[in-house]
Write a protein that holds these residues in place. Structure first.
Motif, PDB file in Angstrom:
ATOM      1  N   SER A   1      -4.159  29.349  20.111  1.00 24.29           N
ATOM      2  CA  SER A   1      -3.967  29.894  21.449  1.00 24.29           C
ATOM      3  C   SER A   1      -2.488  29.967  21.759  1.00 24.29           C
ATOM      4  CB  SER A   1      -4.668  29.007  22.491  1.00 24.29           C
ATOM      5  OG  SER A   1      -4.122  27.711  22.461  1.00 24.29           O
ATOM      6  N   ALA A   2      -2.138  30.879  22.656  1.00 22.54           N
ATOM      7  CA  ALA A   2      -0.738  31.025  23.051  1.00 22.54           C
ATOM      8  C   ALA A   2      -0.307  29.813  23.856  1.00 22.54           C
ATOM      9  CB  ALA A   2      -0.566  32.286  23.883  1.00 22.54           C
ATOM     10  N   PRO A   3       0.973  29.453  23.809  1.00 29.70           N
ATOM     11  CA  PRO A   3       1.442  28.333  24.616  1.00 29.70           C
ATOM     12  C   PRO A   3       1.154  28.554  26.097  1.00 29.70           C
ATOM     13  CG  PRO A   3       3.111  29.006  23.032  1.00 29.70           C
ATOM     14  CD  PRO A   3       2.031  30.044  23.012  1.00 29.70           C
ATOM     15  N   ALA A   4       0.752  27.477  26.770  1.00 32.61           N
ATOM     16  CA  ALA A   4       0.469  27.573  28.204  1.00 32.61           C
ATOM     17  C   ALA A   4       1.757  27.391  28.989  1.00 32.61           C
ATOM     18  CB  ALA A   4      -0.567  26.512  28.584  1.00 32.61           C
ATOM     19  N   ASN A   5       1.624  27.214  30.322  1.00 33.79           N
ATOM     20  CA  ASN A   5       2.796  27.070  31.178  1.00 33.79           C
ATOM     21  C   ASN A   5       2.847  25.691  31.807  1.00 33.79           C
ATOM     22  OD1 ASN A   5       3.078  29.720  30.564  1.00 33.79           O
ATOM     23  ND2 ASN A   5       2.627  30.488  32.610  1.00 33.79           N
ATOM     24  N   THR A   6       3.980  25.353  32.377  1.00 32.48           N
ATOM     25  CA  THR A   6       4.140  24.102  33.111  1.00 32.48           C
ATOM     26  C   THR A   6       4.925  24.405  34.378  1.00 32.48           C
ATOM     27  OG1 THR A   6       4.965  21.846  33.019  1.00 32.48           O
ATOM     28  CG2 THR A   6       6.232  23.505  31.832  1.00 32.48           C
ATOM     29  N   ASP A   7       4.708  23.647  35.442  1.00 33.91           N
ATOM     30  CA  ASP A   7       5.310  24.032  36.714  1.00 33.91           C
ATOM     31  C   ASP A   7       6.753  23.579  36.867  1.00 33.91           C
ATOM     32  OD1 ASP A   7       4.796  21.385  36.927  1.00 33.91           O
ATOM     33  OD2 ASP A   7       3.591  21.503  38.747  1.00 33.91           O
ATOM     34  N   LYS A   8       7.227  22.688  36.022  1.00 37.46           N
ATOM     35  CA  LYS A   8       8.636  22.325  36.088  1.00 37.46           C
ATOM     36  C   LYS A   8       9.061  21.664  34.784  1.00 37.46           C
ATOM     37  CE  LYS A   8       8.014  17.770  38.239  1.00 37.46           C
ATOM     38  NZ  LYS A   8       8.379  16.931  39.396  1.00 37.46           N
ATOM     39  N   LEU A   9      10.355  21.745  34.527  1.00 42.95           N
ATOM     40  CA  LEU A   9      10.940  21.021  33.405  1.00 42.95           C
ATOM     41  C   LEU A   9      11.718  19.844  33.983  1.00 42.95           C
ATOM     42  CD1 LEU A   9      12.245  23.901  31.126  1.00 42.95           C
ATOM     43  CD2 LEU A   9      10.130  22.605  30.928  1.00 42.95           C
ATOM     44  N   VAL A  10      11.541  18.692  33.383  1.00 46.54           N
ATOM     45  CA  VAL A  10      12.144  17.470  33.901  1.00 46.54           C
ATOM     46  C   VAL A  10      13.360  17.106  33.061  1.00 46.54           C
ATOM     47  CG1 VAL A  10      11.788  15.033  34.431  1.00 46.54           C
ATOM     48  CG2 VAL A  10       9.913  16.682  34.732  1.00 46.54           C
ATOM     49  N   PHE A  11      14.507  17.005  33.724  1.00 45.32           N
ATOM     50  CA  PHE A  11      15.757  16.691  33.031  1.00 45.32           C
ATOM     51  C   PHE A  11      15.690  15.299  32.413  1.00 45.32           C
ATOM     52  CE2 PHE A  11      20.139  14.893  33.297  1.00 45.32           C
ATOM     53  CZ  PHE A  11      20.722  15.689  32.324  1.00 45.32           C
ATOM     54  N   SER A  12      16.125  15.198  31.154  1.00 47.47           N
ATOM     55  CA  SER A  12      16.135  13.923  30.451  1.00 47.47           C
ATOM     56  C   SER A  12      17.558  13.376  30.316  1.00 47.47           C
ATOM     57  CB  SER A  12      15.506  14.085  29.057  1.00 47.47           C
ATOM     58  OG  SER A  12      15.642  12.910  28.288  1.00 47.47           O
TER      59      SER A  12
ATOM     60  N   ALA B   1      34.486  21.517  24.249  1.00 47.51           N
ATOM     61  CA  ALA B   1      34.537  21.734  25.698  1.00 47.51           C
ATOM     62  C   ALA B   1      34.011  23.097  26.095  1.00 47.51           C
ATOM     63  CB  ALA B   1      35.974  21.577  26.188  1.00 47.51           C
ATOM     64  N   GLN B   2      33.650  23.934  25.114  1.00 47.82           N
ATOM     65  CA  GLN B   2      33.238  25.296  25.408  1.00 47.82           C
ATOM     66  C   GLN B   2      31.722  25.477  25.452  1.00 47.82           C
ATOM     67  OE1 GLN B   2      35.257  27.802  26.347  1.00 47.82           O
ATOM     68  NE2 GLN B   2      36.948  26.340  26.276  1.00 47.82           N
ATOM     69  N   PHE B   3      30.979  24.385  25.330  1.00 49.31           N
ATOM     70  CA  PHE B   3      29.540  24.456  25.572  1.00 49.31           C
ATOM     71  C   PHE B   3      29.037  23.086  26.009  1.00 49.31           C
ATOM     72  CE2 PHE B   3      29.215  22.802  21.239  1.00 49.31           C
ATOM     73  CZ  PHE B   3      28.054  22.038  21.255  1.00 49.31           C
ATOM     74  N   THR B   4      27.905  23.103  26.691  1.00 50.43           N
ATOM     75  CA  THR B   4      27.187  21.876  27.026  1.00 50.43           C
ATOM     76  C   THR B   4      25.740  22.056  26.621  1.00 50.43           C
ATOM     77  OG1 THR B   4      26.661  22.640  29.270  1.00 50.43           O
ATOM     78  CG2 THR B   4      28.708  21.370  28.983  1.00 50.43           C
ATOM     79  N   ALA B   5      25.053  20.944  26.448  1.00 55.41           N
ATOM     80  CA  ALA B   5      23.637  20.980  26.091  1.00 55.41           C
ATOM     81  C   ALA B   5      22.912  19.951  26.948  1.00 55.41           C
ATOM     82  CB  ALA B   5      23.444  20.684  24.610  1.00 55.41           C
ATOM     83  N   ASP B   6      21.935  20.405  27.701  1.00 54.02           N
ATOM     84  CA  ASP B   6      21.172  19.537  28.589  1.00 54.02           C
ATOM     85  C   ASP B   6      19.724  19.507  28.133  1.00 54.02           C
ATOM     86  OD1 ASP B   6      23.354  18.936  30.425  1.00 54.02           O
ATOM     87  OD2 ASP B   6      23.206  21.041  30.979  1.00 54.02           O
ATOM     88  N   CYS B   7      19.205  18.299  27.932  1.00 54.53           N
ATOM     89  CA  CYS B   7      17.893  18.111  27.314  1.00 54.53           C
ATOM     90  C   CYS B   7      16.836  17.798  28.373  1.00 54.53           C
ATOM     91  CB  CYS B   7      17.971  16.974  26.297  1.00 54.53           C
ATOM     92  SG  CYS B   7      19.258  17.221  25.041  1.00 54.53           S
ATOM     93  N   TYR B   8      15.674  18.399  28.190  1.00 54.75           N
ATOM     94  CA  TYR B   8      14.550  18.214  29.101  1.00 54.75           C
ATOM     95  C   TYR B   8      13.372  17.635  28.339  1.00 54.75           C
ATOM     96  CZ  TYR B   8      17.202  21.154  32.287  1.00 54.75           C
ATOM     97  OH  TYR B   8      18.186  21.644  33.105  1.00 54.75           O
ATOM     98  N   GLU B   9      12.504  16.962  29.075  1.00 53.79           N
ATOM     99  CA  GLU B   9      11.304  16.409  28.456  1.00 53.79           C
ATOM    100  C   GLU B   9      10.490  17.532  27.808  1.00 53.79           C
ATOM    101  OE1 GLU B   9       9.112  14.130  31.297  1.00 53.79           O
ATOM    102  OE2 GLU B   9      10.758  12.711  31.656  1.00 53.79           O
ATOM    103  N   GLY B  10       9.911  17.212  26.654  1.00 52.69           N
ATOM    104  CA  GLY B  10       9.128  18.208  25.939  1.00 52.69           C
ATOM    105  C   GLY B  10       9.918  18.957  24.888  1.00 52.69           C
ATOM    106  N   GLY B  11      11.208  18.598  24.713  1.00 53.86           N
ATOM    107  CA  GLY B  11      11.995  19.212  23.655  1.00 53.86           C
ATOM    108  C   GLY B  11      12.784  20.442  24.055  1.00 53.86           C
ATOM    109  N   TYR B  12      12.742  20.823  25.334  1.00 49.53           N
ATOM    110  CA  TYR B  12      13.537  21.960  25.802  1.00 49.53           C
ATOM    111  C   TYR B  12      15.018  21.563  25.886  1.00 49.53           C
ATOM    112  CZ  TYR B  12       8.968  23.553  27.559  1.00 49.53           C
ATOM    113  OH  TYR B  12       7.650  23.911  27.682  1.00 49.53           O
ATOM    114  N   THR B  13      15.909  22.485  25.536  1.00 50.75           N
ATOM    115  CA  THR B  13      17.344  22.229  25.665  1.00 50.75           C
ATOM    116  C   THR B  13      18.030  23.453  26.249  1.00 50.75           C
ATOM    117  OG1 THR B  13      17.303  20.799  23.703  1.00 50.75           O
ATOM    118  CG2 THR B  13      19.462  21.535  24.478  1.00 50.75           C
TER     119      THR B  13
END
Length: 376
Positions: free
Chosen positions: A25-36, A45-57
């Protein structure tokens, strides 16, 4: 406008829970991403990376307002993102790579197979793996940055174009790629001021490709090699890094540039360390030969940059480009070295250049150098 602080805490999307096998099945949705947490960076200094629960960056390039949300392959779909955020779902494949400095990082990450198209022809690559892949047909030439072959790019099912800042000279190309649904990521590693900051961009690509651990290991190994030299005392020797242009000017690096920093790390003093030019953001500038003579004639070591005007193998070839060079101290003492043409493409081997130069500054007749050859 959403502030960066608020954006990091909650990233709004629409929602359903992920259920069942991702293959069925296709991936479902979630109502928010939670910052980790924020991904730790030591130098870049020319990029940042912010990680969220569930492996999103979220990869952000602050000075250019580019934001890319990297989504794991089987993670929930993301909707209603703030304006300017582009979703890149893993695996990111069939890449059109225009920025030549990125290729070496992909090779080190064992990710050459993710690149299908190149903005450089086979003969323009000084990286053996890249050249071989193109000659074997695994990577095809799809036009340079200003004139891409859109038909070929679309036929290859390209998921991402990786550009350098030259694309801003032809913004219509970036706009056209995006109209075709192909995200254009303009990498900014060339704006980093130091070699470690430039090499730390391997973490950016490691996140994009799902190879974070390997990227961290590779970077740590390079940083350790440079750290050993950084603890050593300066040699007291001065260096000039330059090339002579076809219109009889000396092209040099500005003070504070990553090349000048590598000279300092190797134990040398860059003769143009005070040279700045507020007129543009380029890391190089052209000097009249008289000014170059005044600044570099007494330098202990001359480093000729072969990547612009080609290799020089002999002192006679060098002096033919600029007769004034015959009067330089380093020429008369036989302390002239030429970089390999692969120098600027081997982005992950900057530590090797520092080691090479340290040997030039401290040994009488160093041999088997990777980036420097003796001009005799």
């Amino acid at each position: 406008m959403i502030s960066r602080r608020n954006f990091l805490k909650v990233l709004p999307v629409s929602a359903l829970l992920l259920s069942g096998c991702a293959a069925q099945s296709a991936p479902a949705n979630t109502d928010k991403l939670v910052f980790s947490h924020s991904y730790p960076l030591d130098y870049a200094a020319q990029f940042t990376a912010d990680c969220y629960e569930g492996g999103y960056t979220l990869l952000s390039l602050p000075d250019s307002d580019q934001k890319f949300l990297v989504v794991p392959e089987d993670a929930a779909e993301v909707d209603a993102l703030p304006d300017g955020v582009t979703v890149l779902r893993q695996p990111v494949q069939n890449i059109y790579l225009v920025s030549t400095s990125v290729m070496d990082l992909f090779i080190h990450l064992d990710a050459l197979d993710t690149i299908t198209l190149s903005g450089t022809k086979a003969e323009g690559w000084y990286l053996d793996d890249a050249k071989t892949a193109m000659e074997a047909g695994r990577i095809a030439y799809a036009g340079k940055y200003s004139a891409p072959d859109y038909e070929q790019i679309l036929a290859a099912n390209c998921s991402l174009a990786i550009e350098n800042t030259m694309i801003f000279h032809t913004p219509e190309v970036k706009e056209q790629l995006e109209r075709f649904g192909i995200p254009a990521l303009v990498e900014r590693s060339s704006y980093e001021s130091g070699p470690l900051a430039r090499m730390e961009w391997i973490k950016f690509w490691g996140i994009l490709l799902g190879k974070e651990e390997l990227a961290e290991q590779l970077f740590a190994a390079q940083a350790e090699r440079i750290a050993v030299l950084a603890d050593q005392a300066p040699t007291g020797k001065t260096c000039a890094f330059f090339s002579i242009t076809a219109n009889d000017l000396a092209n040099v690096r500005k003070g504070g540039d990553y090349v000048s920093q590598m000279i300092e790390l190797a134990g040398g003093d860059y003769v143009f360390s005070d040279l700045t030019d507020s007129g543009n953001s380029l890391s190089t500038m052209n000097l009249p030969l008289e000014d170059f003579y005044a600044g570099a004639k007494d330098a202990d070591v001359l480093l000729y940059n072969s990547t612009i005007e080609g290799v020089v193998s002999t002192i006679d070839e060098l002096v033919a480009k600029c007769p004034l060079l015959a009067e330089f101290k380093a020429v008369q003492n036989g302390d002239v070295w030429c970089t390999t043409q692969s120098f600027f493409q081997q982005s992950m081997e900057l530590a090797d250049f520092v080691v090479d130069l340290h040997r030039v500054l401290t040994e009488d007749a160093p041999a088997d150098l990777q980036f420097l050859t003796h001009v005799t």
